[in-house]
Design a protein around this motif. Sequence first.
Motif, PDB file in Angstrom:
ATOM      1  N   ARG A 129      16.611  11.141 -10.429  1.00 45.92           N
ATOM      2  CA  ARG A 129      16.979   9.971  -9.629  1.00 45.92           C
ATOM      3  C   ARG A 129      18.408  10.146  -9.134  1.00 45.92           C
ATOM      4  NH1 ARG A 129      14.428   7.461 -14.344  1.00 45.92           N
ATOM      5  NH2 ARG A 129      16.516   7.090 -15.113  1.00 45.92           N
ATOM      6  N   HIS A 189       9.313  -2.688   4.068  1.00 51.29           N
ATOM      7  CA  HIS A 189       8.499  -1.462   3.959  1.00 51.29           C
ATOM      8  C   HIS A 189       7.743  -1.196   5.260  1.00 51.29           C
ATOM      9  CE1 HIS A 189       8.379  -2.176  -0.675  1.00 51.29           C
ATOM     10  NE2 HIS A 189       9.522  -1.667  -0.277  1.00 51.29           N
ATOM     11  N   ARG A 228       7.109   1.508  -4.032  1.00 51.03           N
ATOM     12  CA  ARG A 228       7.163   2.755  -4.785  1.00 51.03           C
ATOM     13  C   ARG A 228       8.600   3.227  -4.770  1.00 51.03           C
ATOM     14  NH1 ARG A 228       6.555   5.961  -0.251  1.00 51.03           N
ATOM     15  NH2 ARG A 228       5.691   4.726   1.432  1.00 51.03           N
ATOM     16  N   ALA A 229       8.863   4.327  -5.477  1.00 55.05           N
ATOM     17  CA  ALA A 229      10.255   4.757  -5.620  1.00 55.05           C
ATOM     18  C   ALA A 229      10.880   5.123  -4.277  1.00 55.05           C
ATOM     19  CB  ALA A 229      10.330   5.937  -6.575  1.00 55.05           C
ATOM     20  N   THR A 259      11.693   1.504  -2.485  1.00 59.49           N
ATOM     21  CA  THR A 259      12.184   0.340  -3.229  1.00 59.49           C
ATOM     22  C   THR A 259      13.226   0.742  -4.267  1.00 59.49           C
ATOM     23  OG1 THR A 259       9.986  -0.656  -2.995  1.00 59.49           O
ATOM     24  CG2 THR A 259      11.460  -1.646  -4.630  1.00 59.49           C
ATOM     25  N   LEU A 278       3.521  -1.018 -11.329  1.00 57.52           N
ATOM     26  CA  LEU A 278       3.298   0.037 -10.324  1.00 57.52           C
ATOM     27  C   LEU A 278       2.909   1.382 -10.932  1.00 57.52           C
ATOM     28  CD1 LEU A 278       6.485  -0.659  -8.131  1.00 57.52           C
ATOM     29  CD2 LEU A 278       4.182  -1.536  -7.734  1.00 57.52           C
ATOM     30  N   ALA A 307       5.901   5.797 -10.792  1.00 52.91           N
ATOM     31  CA  ALA A 307       6.778   5.026  -9.894  1.00 52.91           C
ATOM     32  C   ALA A 307       7.987   4.518 -10.664  1.00 52.91           C
ATOM     33  CB  ALA A 307       6.008   3.860  -9.273  1.00 52.91           C
ATOM     34  N   MET A 331      11.885   5.356  -9.805  1.00 53.68           N
ATOM     35  CA  MET A 331      12.572   4.280  -9.075  1.00 53.68           C
ATOM     36  C   MET A 331      14.014   4.108  -9.552  1.00 53.68           C
ATOM     37  SD  MET A 331      11.230   0.426  -8.322  1.00 53.68           S
ATOM     38  CE  MET A 331       9.826   1.051  -7.416  1.00 53.68           C
TER      39      MET A 331
END
Length: 249
Positions: A4, A117, A156-157, A160, A196, A200, A204
Motif C-alpha cells: 500500500r 466511482h 475496491r482498493a 476507494t 468487500l 480488497a 485498501m
Amino acid sequence: MAARRPLIAGNWKMNGLRADGVALARAVAGGAVIPCELVVCPPATLLAPAAEALSGSRVGLGGQDCHAQAKGAHTGDVSAAMLADLGCSHVIVGHSERRTDHGEDDATVNAKAKAAHAAGLIAIVCVGESEADRDSGRTLQVVGGQVEGSLPTGARAANTVVAYEPVWAIGSGRTPTPEQIREVHGHIRTTVAQCLGQPAADAMRLLYGGSVKPGNAAEILALPDVDGALVGGASLSADDFLAIGKSCP
Ligand code: PGA
C-alpha cells in the motif's frame, strides 16, 4: 499482502483566494516527495487554477465534495464528472464537517462515493466518532457502522480510500494515542474485509486525519494499518505539508 503506497491528502477546506491557492499549489508541486503520493483538495473555486499550477507535477488534485447525481437541477452543487473534467483524480466524501453542516448521513455518503466511482474518481471516504461516542465507549461500533454504511457496492482498493478522522481531533490540536489509532484502523480493516472481502481490505489504504502536523506525523504514519494522512490546517503551509509527506515510512 498487497503493498500500500502511502497517500498524503491535503484538505484546504474553505480557505484561499486565487493568488494564495496558486502559490500554495506551486510550492507543493515544486517540493513533491517521491516515496508517497500527494494530493491537494482545494475549494471548488480554486480547482481550475490549482490544476494548472500542478500540471506536469506528481501531485494529484481532489475535490472536497461532490453531488450524488451526475448533473441536473442542484443549485450550488458540483458533480463528480465536473471534478474529473477539471483534472481531479480524487474527491473527499463524508467529511465530518459535511456530515454536521449539511446533515449528510451514511446513505448520502455512499451515494456520493458511488457517483465518484462512476466518474472515474478515487473516493476518500471519511468516518470518525464524536467525543461523546468515544467517552461512552462506542467508537468501534460507530466507526464500523459508518464504514459499512458509507462504502458502496463496487468499492475496491483502486477506487476507494478510507480516512479515519475522530471529530474531536479535527482542528483541535488533540490526537488519539497511537494505541487508539491502531485499534480503530485495525477495526476498519476488519470491517472492510467483511463488506468487500479480504483482498480488497488488504489493499485498501486507510488514512488517519485530525491534527496531523510535522511534529506528530512520523509516529502516526509508522503505525500498522495507517497508510497515510488526511491533513487539514497543516496542508495550508507547503513546508508543513511536504514535511508530513517526507515523514512517510
Ligand atoms: P486538521 O483537519 O488537520 O486541521 O485537524 C483534518 C481534516 O479535517 O481533514
